[in-house]
Design a protein around this motif. Structure first.
Motif, PDB file in Angstrom:
ATOM      1  N   MET A   1       0.852  -1.195   0.000  1.00  0.00           N
ATOM      2  CA  MET A   1       0.000   0.000   0.000  1.00  0.00           C
ATOM      3  C   MET A   1       0.882   1.237   0.000  1.00  0.00           C
ATOM      4  O   MET A   1       1.779   1.383   0.811  1.00  0.00           O
ATOM      5  N   SER A   2       0.627   2.158  -0.912  1.00  0.00           N
ATOM      6  CA  SER A   2       1.329   3.430  -0.931  1.00  0.00           C
ATOM      7  C   SER A   2       0.512   4.452  -0.161  1.00  0.00           C
ATOM      8  O   SER A   2      -0.681   4.248   0.086  1.00  0.00           O
ATOM      9  N   PRO A   3       1.131   5.583   0.238  1.00  0.00           N
ATOM     10  CA  PRO A   3       0.375   6.606   0.959  1.00  0.00           C
ATOM     11  C   PRO A   3      -0.873   7.050   0.220  1.00  0.00           C
ATOM     12  O   PRO A   3      -1.911   7.307   0.821  1.00  0.00           O
ATOM     13  N   ALA A   4      -0.787   7.132  -1.116  1.00  0.00           N
ATOM     14  CA  ALA A   4      -1.944   7.574  -1.888  1.00  0.00           C
ATOM     15  C   ALA A   4      -3.092   6.569  -1.808  1.00  0.00           C
ATOM     16  O   ALA A   4      -4.247   6.911  -2.044  1.00  0.00           O
ATOM     17  N   ASP A   5      -2.782   5.317  -1.472  1.00  0.00           N
ATOM     18  CA  ASP A   5      -3.804   4.282  -1.389  1.00  0.00           C
ATOM     19  C   ASP A   5      -4.518   4.258  -0.046  1.00  0.00           C
ATOM     20  O   ASP A   5      -5.497   3.526   0.116  1.00  0.00           O
ATOM     21  N   PHE A   6      -4.031   5.005   0.937  1.00  0.00           N
ATOM     22  CA  PHE A   6      -4.659   4.991   2.256  1.00  0.00           C
ATOM     23  C   PHE A   6      -5.908   5.869   2.215  1.00  0.00           C
ATOM     24  O   PHE A   6      -5.819   7.093   2.202  1.00  0.00           O
ATOM     25  N   THR A   7      -7.061   5.229   2.161  1.00  0.00           N
ATOM     26  CA  THR A   7      -8.321   5.963   2.049  1.00  0.00           C
ATOM     27  C   THR A   7      -9.265   5.651   3.205  1.00  0.00           C
ATOM     28  O   THR A   7     -10.462   5.899   3.114  1.00  0.00           O
ATOM     29  N   MET A   8      -8.742   5.087   4.285  1.00  0.00           N
ATOM     30  CA  MET A   8      -9.600   4.755   5.414  1.00  0.00           C
ATOM     31  C   MET A   8     -10.060   6.027   6.112  1.00  0.00           C
ATOM     32  O   MET A   8      -9.253   6.853   6.503  1.00  0.00           O
ATOM     33  N   GLY A   9     -11.336   6.158   6.285  1.00  0.00           N
ATOM     34  CA  GLY A   9     -11.872   7.327   6.959  1.00  0.00           C
ATOM     35  C   GLY A   9     -13.027   7.912   6.174  1.00  0.00           C
ATOM     36  O   GLY A   9     -13.432   7.365   5.167  1.00  0.00           O
ATOM     37  N   PRO A  10     -13.572   9.026   6.667  1.00  0.00           N
ATOM     38  CA  PRO A  10     -13.002   9.866   7.717  1.00  0.00           C
ATOM     39  C   PRO A  10     -13.303   9.427   9.153  1.00  0.00           C
ATOM     40  O   PRO A  10     -12.664   9.886  10.079  1.00  0.00           O
ATOM     41  N   ALA A  11     -14.276   8.523   9.332  1.00  0.00           N
ATOM     42  CA  ALA A  11     -14.673   8.145  10.685  1.00  0.00           C
ATOM     43  C   ALA A  11     -14.040   6.813  11.048  1.00  0.00           C
ATOM     44  O   ALA A  11     -14.436   5.760  10.535  1.00  0.00           O
ATOM     45  N   ILE A  12     -13.028   6.843  11.925  1.00  0.00           N
ATOM     46  CA  ILE A  12     -12.270   5.651  12.300  1.00  0.00           C
ATOM     47  C   ILE A  12     -12.560   5.335  13.764  1.00  0.00           C
ATOM     48  O   ILE A  12     -12.444   6.194  14.631  1.00  0.00           O
ATOM     49  N   LEU A  13     -12.921   4.085  14.022  1.00  0.00           N
ATOM     50  CA  LEU A  13     -13.389   3.690  15.355  1.00  0.00           C
ATOM     51  C   LEU A  13     -12.449   2.664  15.989  1.00  0.00           C
ATOM     52  O   LEU A  13     -12.135   1.643  15.386  1.00  0.00           O
ATOM     53  N   PHE A  14     -12.014   2.948  17.215  1.00  0.00           N
ATOM     54  CA  PHE A  14     -11.224   1.981  17.978  1.00  0.00           C
ATOM     55  C   PHE A  14     -12.140   0.898  18.549  1.00  0.00           C
ATOM     56  O   PHE A  14     -13.245   1.178  19.022  1.00  0.00           O
ATOM     57  N   CYS A  15     -11.642  -0.341  18.519  1.00  0.00           N
ATOM     58  CA  CYS A  15     -12.382  -1.474  19.071  1.00  0.00           C
ATOM     59  C   CYS A  15     -11.412  -2.349  19.858  1.00  0.00           C
ATOM     60  O   CYS A  15     -10.362  -2.740  19.322  1.00  0.00           O
ATOM     61  N   PRO A  16     -11.692  -2.669  21.119  1.00  0.00           N
ATOM     62  CA  PRO A  16     -10.779  -3.521  21.885  1.00  0.00           C
ATOM     63  C   PRO A  16     -10.608  -4.882  21.220  1.00  0.00           C
ATOM     64  O   PRO A  16     -11.583  -5.517  20.818  1.00  0.00           O
ATOM     65  N   ALA A  17      -9.380  -5.340  21.120  1.00  0.00           N
ATOM     66  CA  ALA A  17      -9.119  -6.626  20.466  1.00  0.00           C
ATOM     67  C   ALA A  17      -9.708  -7.795  21.248  1.00  0.00           C
ATOM     68  O   ALA A  17      -9.961  -8.859  20.666  1.00  0.00           O
ATOM     69  N   ASP A  18      -9.924  -7.628  22.548  1.00  0.00           N
ATOM     70  CA  ASP A  18     -10.495  -8.721  23.334  1.00  0.00           C
ATOM     71  C   ASP A  18     -12.028  -8.708  23.348  1.00  0.00           C
ATOM     72  O   ASP A  18     -12.651  -9.419  24.125  1.00  0.00           O
ATOM     73  N   ARG A  19     -12.622  -7.888  22.454  1.00  0.00           N
ATOM     74  CA  ARG A  19     -14.075  -7.881  22.267  1.00  0.00           C
ATOM     75  C   ARG A  19     -14.375  -8.233  20.813  1.00  0.00           C
ATOM     76  O   ARG A  19     -14.839  -7.392  20.037  1.00  0.00           O
ATOM     77  N   SER A  20     -14.074  -9.469  20.448  1.00  0.00           N
ATOM     78  CA  SER A  20     -14.269  -9.898  19.061  1.00  0.00           C
ATOM     79  C   SER A  20     -15.729  -9.832  18.642  1.00  0.00           C
ATOM     80  O   SER A  20     -16.029  -9.750  17.447  1.00  0.00           O
ATOM     81  N   ASP A  21     -16.649  -9.862  19.607  1.00  0.00           N
ATOM     82  CA  ASP A  21     -18.066  -9.730  19.284  1.00  0.00           C
ATOM     83  C   ASP A  21     -18.404  -8.358  18.731  1.00  0.00           C
ATOM     84  O   ASP A  21     -19.465  -8.180  18.118  1.00  0.00           O
ATOM     85  N   ARG A  22     -17.485  -7.402  18.900  1.00  0.00           N
ATOM     86  CA  ARG A  22     -17.730  -6.043  18.425  1.00  0.00           C
ATOM     87  C   ARG A  22     -17.061  -5.737  17.087  1.00  0.00           C
ATOM     88  O   ARG A  22     -17.317  -4.687  16.502  1.00  0.00           O
ATOM     89  N   TYR A  23     -16.198  -6.607  16.601  1.00  0.00           N
ATOM     90  CA  TYR A  23     -15.451  -6.302  15.377  1.00  0.00           C
ATOM     91  C   TYR A  23     -16.389  -5.949  14.222  1.00  0.00           C
ATOM     92  O   TYR A  23     -16.274  -4.881  13.600  1.00  0.00           O
ATOM     93  N   ALA A  24     -17.285  -6.863  13.881  1.00  0.00           N
ATOM     94  CA  ALA A  24     -18.166  -6.656  12.739  1.00  0.00           C
ATOM     95  C   ALA A  24     -19.118  -5.497  12.987  1.00  0.00           C
ATOM     96  O   ALA A  24     -19.408  -4.707  12.066  1.00  0.00           O
ATOM     97  N   LYS A  25     -19.591  -5.363  14.222  1.00  0.00           N
ATOM     98  CA  LYS A  25     -20.492  -4.256  14.534  1.00  0.00           C
ATOM     99  C   LYS A  25     -19.792  -2.917  14.356  1.00  0.00           C
ATOM    100  O   LYS A  25     -20.386  -1.949  13.877  1.00  0.00           O
ATOM    101  N   ALA A  26     -18.522  -2.860  14.748  1.00  0.00           N
ATOM    102  CA  ALA A  26     -17.766  -1.619  14.582  1.00  0.00           C
ATOM    103  C   ALA A  26     -17.612  -1.260  13.106  1.00  0.00           C
ATOM    104  O   ALA A  26     -17.758  -0.095  12.717  1.00  0.00           O
ATOM    105  N   LEU A  27     -17.346  -2.267  12.281  1.00  0.00           N
ATOM    106  CA  LEU A  27     -17.194  -2.004  10.849  1.00  0.00           C
ATOM    107  C   LEU A  27     -18.509  -1.586  10.206  1.00  0.00           C
ATOM    108  O   LEU A  27     -18.512  -0.856   9.213  1.00  0.00           O
TER     109      LEU A  27
END
Length: 272
Positions: A1-27
């Protein structure tokens, strides 16, 4: 991935890694998610969190994994778990020097500058080839200085935090990397979040991180131009086609920098 390819956003959400039940919901709620192996997970639960990361895959194109700082006791184990997944973008907590990046070579790196040393070295970090974005962190920064709060009594950032925010933004811009604004901790204060996110977008940040799904719509609102802004940008660019050089539009002098602002407005409208 090049810098120009980074298009994640604008709303980025942190999700605790030990709450796998929230991964899909966060996305479902966010434009991208940061699965967090660092501060969001208690130290004695990080091994379980790493297993959950491996066993519960979600869309790697919209996922960032935050690993513990280079050289920390959890760092090697985080990378070992990451290698068992399809995730190719990681966030390196407390990035302080270009040397910290050597251990994550081959990944697209969001460098999190959240200590005094990391902020001072932000230009050298931004120049690194694998770095696709820079984010700054207010609370860890102030803690690294021995302070007690990044914000003053009115809710605005203290001068030292504003300086760090600007330093990271300028470093990212100087090397063509995306800048991500820090989180807004007062979850219920949507008005304050909106004002801060509007300022972030207007200043040049490409995204804003967040800690609660309820903040997603507010951030998207801040980063999306209004219909009036889009129409004005279109009219200004249309006028430029016949004016040539510097001209006056709706009582305002317009030159190439303002035309670039207008093009950026239309680009944001297309993305949102």
């Amino acid at each position: 991935m090049s810098p120009a390819d980074f298009t994640m956003g604008p709303a980025i959400l942190f999700c605790p890694a030990d709450r796998s039940d929230r991964y899909a919901k966060a996305l479902e709620r966010a434009d991208a998610v940061v699965i967090d192996l660092e501060d969001a997970v208690a130290p004695d639960n990080r091994e379980a969190a790493r297993r959950m990361l491996v066993e519960n895959p979600v869309d790697p194109a919209r996922t960032i994994v935050r690993v513990n700082p280079a050289g920390s006791k959890d760092f090697a184990a985080d990378l070992a778990a990451l290698r068992e997944t399809d995730y190719r973008t990681l966030m390196l907590a407390k990035t302080e020097t270009p040397g910290d990046l050597a251990a994550v070579a081959g990944y697209a790196v969001v460098a999190l500058c959240e200590t005094a040393l990391g902020v001072l070295n932000a230009p050298q970090i931004a120049a690194a080839q694998d770095v696709v974005a820079l984010m700054w962190g207010a609370e860890d920064l102030v803690a690294s200085l021995g302070g007690s709060s990044s914000r003053n009594g009115s809710g605005g950032y203290r001068d030292v935090a504003l300086h760090a925010r600007s330093q990271v933004l300028l470093a990212a811009g100087a090397f063509g990397k995306v800048a991500i604004d820090s989180v807004y901790l007062d979850i219920a204060d949507h008005e304050g979040l909106l004002a801060e996110a509007i300022d972030a977008q207007a200043s040049g940040f490409g995204a804003k991180a967040s800690i609660h799904p309820g903040q997603m719509a507010v951030i998207r609102q801040a980063f999306a131009p209004t219909p009036e802004q889009v129409e004005r940008a279109r009219q200004m660019l249309a006028a430029a086609e016949t004016a040539g050089g510097v001209f006056t539009f709706e009582g305002q002098m317009v030159d190439e920098p303002l035309l670039r602002h207008a093009r950026a407005t239309l680009a944001r409208a297309a993305r949102t």
